[in-house]
Design an enzyme around this catalytic site. Structure first.
Site, PDB file in Angstrom:
ATOM      1  CB  CYS A   2      -0.869   0.059   1.264  1.00 41.00           C
ATOM      2  SG  CYS A   2      -2.080  -1.266   1.338  1.00 41.00           S
ATOM      3  N   GLY A  28      -0.311   0.152  -4.955  1.00 39.11           N
ATOM      4  CA  GLY A  28      -1.658  -0.380  -4.756  1.00 39.11           C
ATOM      5  C   GLY A  28      -2.599   0.119  -5.819  1.00 39.11           C
ATOM      6  CG  ASN A 102       2.955   0.338   3.251  1.00 37.59           C
ATOM      7  OD1 ASN A 102       4.075   0.774   3.016  1.00 37.59           O
ATOM      8  ND2 ASN A 102       2.583  -0.845   2.827  1.00 37.59           N
ATOM      9  N   GLY A 103       1.403  -1.977   5.473  1.00 43.38           N
ATOM     10  CA  GLY A 103       2.039  -3.027   6.263  1.00 43.38           C
ATOM     11  C   GLY A 103       1.048  -4.126   6.550  1.00 43.38           C
ATOM     12  CE1 TYR A 242       7.314  -6.489  -9.303  1.00 45.02           C
ATOM     13  CE2 TYR A 242       6.314  -6.282  -7.140  1.00 45.02           C
ATOM     14  CZ  TYR A 242       6.190  -6.368  -8.507  1.00 45.02           C
ATOM     15  OH  TYR A 242       4.946  -6.329  -9.083  1.00 45.02           O
TER      16      TYR A 242
HETATM   17  P1  AMP Z   1       5.451 -15.457 -11.806  1.00 41.84           P
HETATM   18  O1  AMP Z   1       4.947 -15.723 -13.157  1.00 41.84           O
HETATM   19  O2  AMP Z   1       4.380 -15.816 -10.807  1.00 41.84           O
HETATM   20  O3  AMP Z   1       6.736 -16.122 -11.526  1.00 41.84           O
HETATM   21  O4  AMP Z   1       5.630 -13.887 -11.644  1.00 41.84           O
HETATM   22  C1  AMP Z   1       6.873 -13.277 -11.821  1.00 41.84           C
HETATM   23  C2  AMP Z   1       6.691 -11.772 -12.001  1.00 41.84           C
HETATM   24  O5  AMP Z   1       5.910 -11.240 -10.944  1.00 41.84           O
HETATM   25  C3  AMP Z   1       8.005 -11.025 -12.020  1.00 41.84           C
HETATM   26  O6  AMP Z   1       8.050 -10.248 -13.208  1.00 41.84           O
HETATM   27  C4  AMP Z   1       7.974 -10.123 -10.801  1.00 41.84           C
HETATM   28  O7  AMP Z   1       8.473  -8.834 -11.099  1.00 41.84           O
HETATM   29  C5  AMP Z   1       6.528 -10.033 -10.449  1.00 41.84           C
HETATM   30  N1  AMP Z   1       6.291  -9.996  -8.988  1.00 41.84           N
HETATM   31  C6  AMP Z   1       7.107 -10.343  -7.989  1.00 41.84           C
HETATM   32  N2  AMP Z   1       6.524 -10.213  -6.790  1.00 41.84           N
HETATM   33  C7  AMP Z   1       5.283  -9.762  -7.031  1.00 41.84           C
HETATM   34  C8  AMP Z   1       4.174  -9.421  -6.202  1.00 41.84           C
HETATM   35  N3  AMP Z   1       4.247  -9.530  -4.880  1.00 41.84           N
HETATM   36  N4  AMP Z   1       3.038  -9.003  -6.811  1.00 41.84           N
HETATM   37  C9  AMP Z   1       2.968  -8.901  -8.143  1.00 41.84           C
HETATM   38  N5  AMP Z   1       3.973  -9.211  -8.982  1.00 41.84           N
HETATM   39  C10 AMP Z   1       5.127  -9.633  -8.440  1.00 41.84           C
END
Ligand code: AMP
Length: 465
Positions: A2, A28, A102-103, A242
């Protein structure tokens, strides 16, 4: 996941908050809200959707007052629904109060059960509402002290903004999991999850709140409190990997520089002979630049991202292979055909996107595809405010990198080591001496800095695809 914004003492408090929330949209996308105070009353507006779509001009114009807090939400606790949109605002025996969080609290379920047994009626399924109930029950007179009394009972990750009729109060949890910055905009004070929000509203960055610090601003000025027992700092390393925007400066360092350093370290740990380095935009871009610089392999935009797709409810009637990823990404054949490609991303969660990206690159003519990840394998879910799926859905929790490479169908796969990641993160802070473990790395190690009773959190959490 968030973002929060606060403004104190500005004639355009609602407008400024609204604009700053745009800069935190990446934190978010489910709902957005603003609450202002005119000194006597709070004025809330909340809506599902993106900041630009959530409010009408009239709604913002009607938010009178020179103090405001705002929130963008991506649910980590409680379902994605209007009732859980923040800031929450309530009236209680001692006045009105609003909160933006946020948290994620790890003992929210236990506290809620106790409060409900005692007669409290909850209006939302969000963990943040617990804090409001505890504030309403506190015996202290001043709102700061009521908040302190409430927060001494909660455990977990919180960067919080509170707004009463005449005070704005900002607090960071004792371990400092999530960021929170303080700035100045002419004569007013501003707060935001990330410094990139200050750039947009042309505010001057003053400093970050320290872990365990509370800052209260009212007509008398700004006061700071340190009400909690000192804990070791555990800033979330995944913010650097990320989550945060690369143009932000948080945790005492530039997120862009950290990501570039992660890419450089990755090139050193997992070198490969290749013709081109391609990022998965946007998450992998700074790390790919670092990888290209350290390896000497040219960087190119082999994947293009559309910035206009949100969620789509229309699916093709005839099957289009890998439709979901094609909405977001497309391969540039001219960059890829006949090339040995290094593709860089920040993380693999379930592995499904990476698998589709590899197929997309091969379809565009890539001769070899080498996947490089600028963080260690994501093996454990986060309970402190990042939305990750359950352990069983995290591919790296039950598969080796070799097995993952086979599933993803890449020619080679290299993850940055934990040591490599932490060295790169530390090196990007301008040489300030830090404790050996100054970050939370639980998603990579399973070492959770705050214990929780198994089962108490999962029932509150909702997994978002
Ligand atoms: P996946 O296909 O599930 O392995 O998704 C990998 C992608 O999700 C990568 O491009 C990451 O940048 C992105 N990603 C990593 N963590 C999250 C998160 N918590 N929420 C949404 N996307 C994420």
């Amino acid at each position: 996941m968030c973002g929060v914004v606060g403004v104190f003492g500005h004639t355009e408090a609602a407008n400024i908050t609204y604009l700053a929330l745009h800069a935190l949209q990446h934190r978010g996308q489910e709902s957005a809200g603003i609450v202002t105070s005119d000194g006597d009353h709070l004025h809330p507006v909340r809506s599902m959707g993106l900041v630009g779509e959530a409010f009408s001009k009239r709604e913002i114009d009607e938010l009178s007052g020179q103090m405001a807090i705002g929130h963008v939400r991506y649910s980590t606790a409680g379902e994605s629904a209007m009732k859980n949109a923040q800031p929450f605002s309530v009236e209680y025996a001692h006045g009105a109060i609003a909160v933006a969080h946020n948290g994620n609290l790890v003992n929210a379920n236990d506290l809620r059960r106790k409060l409900e047994m005692d007669g409290s009626i909850f209006q939302t399924t969000s963990d943040s509402e617990v804090i409001i109930h505890l504030i309403a029950r506190a015996r202290e007179l001043e709102v700061e002290h009521r908040i302190i009394s409430a927060l001494k009972q909660v455990e977990g990750a919180y960067s919080l903004l509170f707004l009463s009729e005449n005070k704005l109060i900002a607090v960071r949890d004792p371990m400092g999991f999530r960021p929170l910055c303080l700035g100045r905009l002419k004569d007013s004070f501003v707060f935001a999850s990330e410094s990139c929000a200050f750039d947009l509203i042309e505010a001057e960055f003053i400093r970050e709140l320290e872990p365990g610090e509370m800052v209260a601003v009212d007509a008398k000025g700004l006061r700071t409190y340190r009400p909690f027992r000192q804990e070791p700092t555990r800033f979330c390393v995944f913010e650097h990997v990320y989550f945060a925007r690369p143009d932000s400066h948080i945790d005492g360092r530039s997120v862009y520089r950290v990501r570039e350093a992660l890419g450089r370290a990755l090139a050193q740990e997992h070198p490969v002979e290749a013709d081109v380095v391609v990022p998965v935009p946007d998450s992998g871009t700074p790390a790919a630049i670092g990888f290209a610089r350290a390896s000497g392999i040219p960087y190119d935009m082999g994947l293009l991202r559309s910035h206009y797709v949100g969620r789509t409810f229309i699916e093709p009637q005839q099957s289009i292979r890998h439709f979901g990823v094609k909405l977001k990404l497309n391969a540039v054949k001219e960059v890829l055909a006949g090339k040995r490609v290094v593709v860089v991303d920040d993380s693999i969660v379930r592995g499904t996107t990476s698998r589709k990206i590899v197929k997309m690159l091969r379809n565009a003519g890539a001769k070899e595809v080498h996947l490089r990840i600028s963080a260690p394998p994501t093996t454990h879910p986060c309970f402190y405010g990042i939305d990750t799926p359950t352990r069983s859905e995290l591919i790296a929790s039950s598969h080796t990198p070799e097995e993952i490479a086979r599933y993803i169908t890449c020619d080679s796969l290299g993850y940055l080591s934990l040591e490599g990641m932490m060295k790169a993160v530390r090196a990007a802070n301008g040489g300030v001496v830090e404790a050996e473990r100054s970050h939370c790395d639980a998603c990579f190690t399973g070492k959770y800095p705050i214990e929780f009773r198994p089962g108490t959190i999962s029932s509150l959490r909702r997994v978002v695809n």
